[in-house]
Design an enzyme around this catalytic site. Sequence first.
Site, PDB file in Angstrom:
ATOM      1  N   ASP A  78       0.816  -1.210   0.000  1.00 28.84           N
ATOM      2  CA  ASP A  78       0.000   0.000   0.000  1.00 28.84           C
ATOM      3  C   ASP A  78       0.851   1.263   0.000  1.00 28.84           C
ATOM      4  O   ASP A  78       0.456   2.290  -0.565  1.00 28.84           O
ATOM      5  CB  ASP A  78      -0.933   0.005   1.211  1.00 28.84           C
ATOM      6  CG  ASP A  78      -2.129  -0.905   0.998  1.00 28.84           C
ATOM      7  OD1 ASP A  78      -2.097  -1.712   0.060  1.00 28.84           O
ATOM      8  OD2 ASP A  78      -3.096  -0.810   1.781  1.00 28.84           O
ATOM      9  N   SER A 464      -5.199   5.085   5.615  1.00 28.63           N
ATOM     10  CA  SER A 464      -4.168   4.159   6.061  1.00 28.63           C
ATOM     11  C   SER A 464      -4.205   4.051   7.575  1.00 28.63           C
ATOM     12  O   SER A 464      -4.628   4.980   8.278  1.00 28.63           O
ATOM     13  CB  SER A 464      -2.798   4.676   5.620  1.00 28.63           C
ATOM     14  OG  SER A 464      -1.759   4.048   6.344  1.00 28.63           O
TER      15      SER A 464
END
Length: 547
Positions: A78, A464
């Site tokens: 990510d 996140s």
Amino acid sequence: MRSDVVKLGFERAPNRSLLRSLGITRREMDLPFIGIANSWNNVVPGHLHLRMIGEKVREGVAAAGGVPFEFNTIGICDGIAMGHEGMRYSLPSRETIADSIELMVEAHRFDALVCVCTCDKIVPGMLMAAARCNIPAIVVTGGAMLPGYRGGNELSLIDVFEGVGCVAAGTMTEEELAEVEAAAMPGCGSCQGLYTANTMACMTEAMGMSLPGCAAIPAVDAAKLRIARESGERILGILWEGTTSRDIITRASLENAIRVDMALGGSTNTVLHLMAVAQEAGVPLDLDDFDRIGESVPHICAMQPSGPHSMQTLYRAGGIPAVFRRLEGMIGDCPTVSGKTTLQIAREASVSDETVIRPVDDPVHAAGGLRILRGSLAPDGCVIKSAGVLPEMWEHSGPARVFDGETAAMKAIMAQEIREGDVVVIRYEGPRGGPGMPEMLSPTSALMGLGYRRVALVTDGRFSGGTRGPCIGHVAPEAAVGGPIALVEDGDTITLDISRRTLELAVDPSELPERRRNWKPKERRLSGVLARYAAAVAQANRGAIQE
């Protein structure tokens, strides 16, 4: 055994011939066949060492009387995908991982499964596959990276992201940022704090799918190799005991995972992932469960990014077994893959550092670290990491600054066009509209690095686990399906009240129907994976599962 259909009887001579070509001996034909799903690659730092972990698992399986068969799944980093079109592919990869493991397990009729994995979508994808296939399974998570160091201070990836905002603000030079960049990530393992990857490792252990202590062991610690070997051995015990994944992944064990999540103040992404795992296990779980449990469990660990403690510090303090010990009076007594129940694990554990894992009567916050908000802007709910919000921002009203997508918002933030008090709205980044609910770590980190203290951010996308501050995600319904977030205009007042768990759009209700008549959804030209995903994905309040 399931594998007998592959290897018994004269009719299976061709099948056995192929197995013999792998080096399988006649004696091994009578042993259980154990699948090992490994997400090793040399793209993702959290996966770089998993080949070694997989070797230890194979040793353990063979030593305990099984035949190991290792195969790979994909894995997206990510952090590398962050801030550009690549991030749209991250969440869809969760379903691809689950599907790929199901395909391998069912096609080859493995008797049991060991999942070797790390990082944000990979761990939940493997848990989903284990629950779906419902055979004996155990998970070995790969562990966290050690902290970086510069000038005597610990560093993590979030320092680099926030450093971008510092350079834009003029409080850091590009040369200094380059030094931080080079020092922050010293080797293999998932990013150092309680971001999504490590939160999901903790959730896996908390629901009983990993051996006690597995989640917090650093990637480079020899204890990780030992627990991988032990997990390989233990899968045979689980097989002979007749325990399947759905015997472990139950309503009660998922609630234990949520309790630990609240106690740690973990990533908001766990809301999506735990609901998706529950769906595969046939267990009802929704946003109200997170709210109910969050009210009764205190936040007792000040973990990065909202606090000072890294995963290495949590490991030294006793890891998840020590958190169990703290929550002994709150957790349910559930079976685990170790053969011990959660309360047995709790009673055998001890807390090595009370400044890291605090007593429940002296918490960081009285309630859990995640909260579900509802209101006129999010009728079906949204989520905020309340553990990462300063007290002065638990209540906030401000004018909306509306952006149709992350790129436009990031441009305005970096140009310092945002003012203190604003509520930044980033929409058309939801499960269908994104598609894929891209994470907004770049904008949130830039706001932190630029020094903003009274700016909230609201999105139908995700954040996140490294995000901190008043950042509200997973707004449902999303803009692409006509949720109220699609109707917000610049200057509208948005009110956040974390204590009351509300998110309100202060617009005369009579005006919204007129706006809706003039509204047209933003259309993206899609193909391939994203087109298929957008057509099948559910809303965030249902875990962004594929229907």
